[in-house]
Design a protein around this motif. Sequence first.
Motif, short mmCIF file in Angstrom:
data_model
loop_
_atom_site.label_atom_id
_atom_site.label_comp_id
_atom_site.label_asym_id
_atom_site.label_seq_id
_atom_site.Cartn_x
_atom_site.Cartn_y
_atom_site.Cartn_z
N LEU A 255 9.77 -4.65 8.05
CA LEU A 255 9.56 -4.52 6.60
C LEU A 255 10.85 -4.15 5.90
O LEU A 255 11.19 -4.69 4.84
CB LEU A 255 8.48 -3.48 6.32
CG LEU A 255 8.11 -3.28 4.85
CD1 LEU A 255 7.62 -4.59 4.22
CD2 LEU A 255 7.04 -2.18 4.71
N PHE A 256 11.61 -3.25 6.50
CA PHE A 256 12.91 -2.86 5.95
C PHE A 256 13.86 -4.06 5.92
O PHE A 256 14.59 -4.27 4.94
CB PHE A 256 13.50 -1.73 6.79
CG PHE A 256 14.74 -1.12 6.22
CD1 PHE A 256 14.68 -0.14 5.25
CD2 PHE A 256 16.00 -1.53 6.66
CE1 PHE A 256 15.83 0.43 4.72
CE2 PHE A 256 17.15 -0.98 6.14
CZ PHE A 256 17.07 0.00 5.16
N ILE A 257 13.83 -4.86 6.99
CA ILE A 257 14.66 -6.07 7.05
C ILE A 257 14.26 -7.04 5.96
O ILE A 257 15.10 -7.65 5.29
CB ILE A 257 14.53 -6.72 8.44
CG1 ILE A 257 15.27 -5.89 9.49
CG2 ILE A 257 15.08 -8.15 8.43
CD1 ILE A 257 15.01 -6.31 10.92
N ALA A 258 12.95 -7.20 5.76
CA ALA A 258 12.46 -8.11 4.71
C ALA A 258 12.98 -7.70 3.34
O ALA A 258 13.46 -8.54 2.57
CB ALA A 258 10.94 -8.14 4.73
N ALA B 57 2.70 -6.32 -3.35
CA ALA B 57 3.35 -7.30 -2.48
C ALA B 57 3.94 -6.61 -1.25
O ALA B 57 3.93 -7.18 -0.15
CB ALA B 57 4.43 -8.05 -3.23
N ARG B 58 4.44 -5.41 -1.44
CA ARG B 58 4.99 -4.67 -0.29
C ARG B 58 3.88 -4.35 0.71
O ARG B 58 4.08 -4.47 1.93
CB ARG B 58 5.65 -3.38 -0.76
CG ARG B 58 6.48 -2.70 0.31
CD ARG B 58 7.20 -1.47 -0.24
NE ARG B 58 8.16 -0.97 0.75
CZ ARG B 58 7.84 -0.17 1.76
NH1 ARG B 58 6.59 0.21 1.92
NH2 ARG B 58 8.77 0.24 2.61
N ALA C 250 1.17 -6.12 1.08
CA ALA C 250 0.83 -7.41 1.69
C ALA C 250 1.84 -7.81 2.75
O ALA C 250 1.48 -8.35 3.80
CB ALA C 250 0.74 -8.49 0.60
N MET C 251 3.12 -7.51 2.49
CA MET C 251 4.16 -7.85 3.46
C MET C 251 4.01 -7.00 4.72
O MET C 251 4.21 -7.49 5.84
CB MET C 251 5.54 -7.64 2.83
CG MET C 251 6.68 -8.25 3.65
SD MET C 251 6.58 -10.06 3.67
CE MET C 251 7.37 -10.43 5.23
N ALA C 252 3.64 -5.72 4.56
CA ALA C 252 3.41 -4.87 5.71
C ALA C 252 2.26 -5.41 6.55
O ALA C 252 2.32 -5.43 7.79
CB ALA C 252 3.13 -3.44 5.26
N ALA C 253 1.19 -5.88 5.88
CA ALA C 253 0.06 -6.46 6.60
C ALA C 253 0.46 -7.77 7.27
O ALA C 253 0.02 -8.07 8.39
CB ALA C 253 -1.10 -6.70 5.63
N THR D 165 10.62 -11.10 -8.97
CA THR D 165 9.60 -10.27 -8.33
C THR D 165 8.58 -11.12 -7.60
O THR D 165 7.99 -12.05 -8.17
CB THR D 165 8.88 -9.41 -9.38
OG1 THR D 165 9.84 -8.59 -10.06
CG2 THR D 165 7.84 -8.51 -8.71
N LEU D 166 8.36 -10.81 -6.34
CA LEU D 166 7.29 -11.43 -5.57
C LEU D 166 6.04 -10.56 -5.67
O LEU D 166 6.13 -9.32 -5.60
CB LEU D 166 7.69 -11.58 -4.10
CG LEU D 166 8.92 -12.44 -3.79
CD1 LEU D 166 9.13 -12.52 -2.28
CD2 LEU D 166 8.77 -13.83 -4.36
#
Length: 308
Positions: free
Chosen positions: A209-212, A227-228, A230-233, A280-281
């Motif tokens: 997640l940090f890399i993303a 979105a963060r 959602a990205m973690a999921a 913004t995503l």
Amino acid sequence: MTEDDRPTHVDLAASFAESGVREVLEDLDRTLVGLAPVKARIRETAALLLVDQARRKMGLATGTPTLHMSFTGNPGTGKTTVALRMADLLHRLGYVRKGHLVTVTRDDLVGQYIGHTAPKTKEVLKKAMGGVLFIDEAYYLYRPENERDYGQEAIEILLQVMENNRDDLVVILAGYADRMDRFFASNPGFRSRIAHHIEFPDYSDDELLFIAEGMLRTQNYTLDPEARKAMAAYVAARRHQPHFANARSIRNALDRARLRQANRLFNEARGPLDAAELSTLTAPDIRASRVFQGGLDVDRASRQAAAE
């Protein structure tokens, strides 16, 4: 240098400061998330080489140390990036003349007909001289099931050069750990010439997640709070699916998310857009991924990944 001219003491701290190695190590920390065991091995190698140089100055060592390496781990764990930094480090310490990295696979070394392999392999070696040759998925060089395969010819040339030109070339073999083990078992000449074996661990969910977020930041994008989440999921679910490639998979996912964001903005825009909207995503940009489709229990995958 005569015996009388040799120093009786060497300041390793001063040698470290003058070598420029500190900048390479700091750059490695800055550009690569996690990988603590890998970074520790790189520092240990740098220390070994600094001591080797000190011993040379005092007449305690002769000959070039064996620096050929094996990098093992899953795709997307930073092996090529570390190889590039290693080439820079070896150049700063004077163990290679140029410090460039030449990255190849089997197709760059092995020909398809008699008489084709030797020229291909020698041309690659010529380009790599004075630097580091990085052979990705090196185990594909050896195909015992095919009696007419020319990979063995490339292997024999590589082994000869690795032994006779180790003061002008460092070879790094890379690939999956289990396949590399079988490759070394089938080719003991390689194992005997590899001095440093470095294993690259998979990234954790938090690291991915940090890399993303870092990848997005370099392109002036950001994730809104939903979105963060959602990205973690996504990260937790994606690592349990086939062909997961750590940071490489995350980069591909973000490319697709930016594509969805662009289409969303194009289709929904009713007037001028400001910088924040363009950069913004949102959660729908992430959750439209196929990873969330087909009845996949993302919450279960997230809990399972956290437990591991």
